[in-house]
Design an enzyme around this catalytic site. Sequence first.
Site, PDB file in Angstrom:
ATOM      1  N   ARG A 161       0.872  -1.176   0.000  1.00 38.43           N
ATOM      2  CA  ARG A 161       0.000   0.000   0.000  1.00 38.43           C
ATOM      3  C   ARG A 161       0.906   1.222   0.000  1.00 38.43           C
ATOM      4  O   ARG A 161       2.116   1.099   0.035  1.00 38.43           O
ATOM      5  CB  ARG A 161      -1.023   0.002   1.143  1.00 38.43           C
ATOM      6  CG  ARG A 161      -0.706  -0.698   2.412  1.00 38.43           C
ATOM      7  CD  ARG A 161       0.245  -0.021   3.367  1.00 38.43           C
ATOM      8  NE  ARG A 161       0.041   1.398   3.499  1.00 38.43           N
ATOM      9  CZ  ARG A 161       0.996   2.242   3.720  1.00 38.43           C
ATOM     10  NH1 ARG A 161       2.252   1.829   3.856  1.00 38.43           N
ATOM     11  NH2 ARG A 161       0.768   3.541   3.824  1.00 38.43           N
ATOM     12  N   GLY A 162       0.267   2.401  -0.018  1.00 33.00           N
ATOM     13  CA  GLY A 162       1.046   3.627  -0.170  1.00 33.00           C
ATOM     14  C   GLY A 162       1.157   3.929  -1.658  1.00 33.00           C
ATOM     15  O   GLY A 162       1.494   3.044  -2.465  1.00 33.00           O
ATOM     16  N   ALA A 163       0.860   5.178  -2.027  1.00 33.75           N
ATOM     17  CA  ALA A 163       0.701   5.522  -3.444  1.00 33.75           C
ATOM     18  C   ALA A 163       1.900   5.113  -4.331  1.00 33.75           C
ATOM     19  O   ALA A 163       1.716   4.435  -5.346  1.00 33.75           O
ATOM     20  CB  ALA A 163       0.404   7.020  -3.561  1.00 33.75           C
TER      21      ALA A 163
ATOM     22  N   GLN B 159      -2.030   2.407  10.081  1.00 37.50           N
ATOM     23  CA  GLN B 159      -0.739   2.418   9.369  1.00 37.50           C
ATOM     24  C   GLN B 159       0.328   3.183  10.148  1.00 37.50           C
ATOM     25  O   GLN B 159       1.516   2.896  10.006  1.00 37.50           O
ATOM     26  CB  GLN B 159      -0.909   3.053   7.978  1.00 37.50           C
ATOM     27  CG  GLN B 159      -1.697   2.216   6.992  1.00 37.50           C
ATOM     28  CD  GLN B 159      -3.147   2.627   6.949  1.00 37.50           C
ATOM     29  OE1 GLN B 159      -3.719   3.007   7.971  1.00 37.50           O
ATOM     30  NE2 GLN B 159      -3.763   2.565   5.791  1.00 37.50           N
TER      31      GLN B 159
ATOM     32  N   ASP C 101      -1.824  10.836  -1.711  1.00 34.77           N
ATOM     33  CA  ASP C 101      -2.190   9.864  -2.746  1.00 34.77           C
ATOM     34  C   ASP C 101      -2.522  10.533  -4.069  1.00 34.77           C
ATOM     35  O   ASP C 101      -2.535   9.883  -5.116  1.00 34.77           O
ATOM     36  CB  ASP C 101      -3.371   9.022  -2.268  1.00 34.77           C
ATOM     37  CG  ASP C 101      -2.948   8.180  -1.091  1.00 34.77           C
ATOM     38  OD1 ASP C 101      -2.929   8.711   0.037  1.00 34.77           O
ATOM     39  OD2 ASP C 101      -2.585   7.013  -1.298  1.00 34.77           O
TER      40      ASP C 101
ATOM     41  N   ASN D 201      -5.254  12.653   0.925  1.00 34.49           N
ATOM     42  CA  ASN D 201      -4.412  11.731   1.716  1.00 34.49           C
ATOM     43  C   ASN D 201      -5.303  10.947   2.672  1.00 34.49           C
ATOM     44  O   ASN D 201      -6.527  11.148   2.727  1.00 34.49           O
ATOM     45  CB  ASN D 201      -3.326  12.512   2.469  1.00 34.49           C
ATOM     46  CG  ASN D 201      -2.248  11.600   3.046  1.00 34.49           C
ATOM     47  OD1 ASN D 201      -1.760  10.703   2.353  1.00 34.49           O
ATOM     48  ND2 ASN D 201      -1.902  11.780   4.296  1.00 34.49           N
ATOM     49  N   LYS D 202      -4.687  10.074   3.422  1.00 36.32           N
ATOM     50  CA  LYS D 202      -5.408   9.194   4.352  1.00 36.32           C
ATOM     51  C   LYS D 202      -6.412   9.963   5.199  1.00 36.32           C
ATOM     52  O   LYS D 202      -6.127  11.076   5.661  1.00 36.32           O
ATOM     53  CB  LYS D 202      -4.369   8.486   5.232  1.00 36.32           C
ATOM     54  CG  LYS D 202      -4.914   7.502   6.241  1.00 36.32           C
ATOM     55  CD  LYS D 202      -5.809   6.446   5.649  1.00 36.32           C
ATOM     56  CE  LYS D 202      -5.211   5.701   4.495  1.00 36.32           C
ATOM     57  NZ  LYS D 202      -6.183   4.804   3.811  1.00 36.32           N
TER      58      LYS D 202
END
Length: 367
Positions: A53-55, A203, A244, A254-255
């Site tokens: 995960r993570g862009a 996360q 993201d 973002n998150k």
Amino acid sequence: MKVDGKPFRSIWLEPDGWSVAAIDQRRLPHEFIVARMTDVEAAADAISTMLVRGAPLIGATAAYGVALAMRTDGSDAALDRAYEVLIATRPTAINLKWALDEMRRALAPLQPAARGAAAYARAGEIAEQDVAINRQIAQHGIALIEAALAKKQPGEPVNILTHCNAGWLATVDWGTATAPIYLAHDRSLAVHVWVDETRPRNQGASLTAWELGHHGVPHTVIADNTGGHLMQHGMVDLAIVGTDRVTANGDVCNKIGTYLKALAAHDNGVPFYVALPSPTIDFTVDDGVRQIPIEQRAADEVATMTGRTADGRIETVRVVPAGSPVANYAFDVTPSRLVTALITERGVLKADRTALGRAFPERIASR
Ligand code: MRU
């Protein structure tokens, strides 16, 4: 970055020269497990289940997913299918589409027989480029930490708040938000990181704290609701988060929860920085709040928590009453007016169309 003294990246090509390995992020911080991907379906599954995960890492995984597909079938139909299977995995991080478009651009003009080797070469370049970009983000971002340190009393650390995991696990190496932090720490600048736990998937608590701990960076995990209080009491010098997707006018997706931190930072005069590699910029979109698709994930991510019991077992428990409806929005958008600056590989930029366009003219041209 190192895990128990051994250098690791989040994703790599195995010694067999074709299968792809990645750290299984669903199992951290309790277990360090490496997963092996041997076909495009496995790469797609790794992205949608958040094994990776993570862009930026989503983009690199998708690129390797195309390579896995092209290895056994270099036809146009297989290239189209790989694109479709991978693009459907997660909707918000634009790096996924960027990487798939890059792969298609590199492969489409070639004969099918040449596509396998070319796909591995381009995927490898995308991964290496991510590492190089993050090193440049570190070089530009460290100046902001140095400036904050200059205002502190001797011996006092700069306190940096971060949200989610925009660390090396979210990229191929170094991270985006963490890149300046790691560089500052490696240069013996005194830094301390406030790590938002980042419900529902934690996360921050599970991944960022694990990373920082393994690298020896002083940090403290806080409940998501704590940042505003810390800012009111002068306990945060700056915030650095990842993203993201950044729109052409500098809005930052973002998150979930990032927007609330930006509001609190604005109210308390705390600089709010966003670190990003240029593949995260979406020049086709202006209004982040209305135009960026926000992923909604399974209710269980909110309704349950997973952790290690005192006797070492990994268990999942329910924290919401059975029958209560749950909503799970995975991202939010912070309007550009709340962003102090964007830390990119080409410098620290104002979060607006003019600055982004000047810094990345080739991206506007290829829109
Ligand atoms: O849902 P996730 O864990 O993929 O979300 C990740 C984030 O929001 C990160 O902060 C963002 O991708 C930046 S990663 C360098």
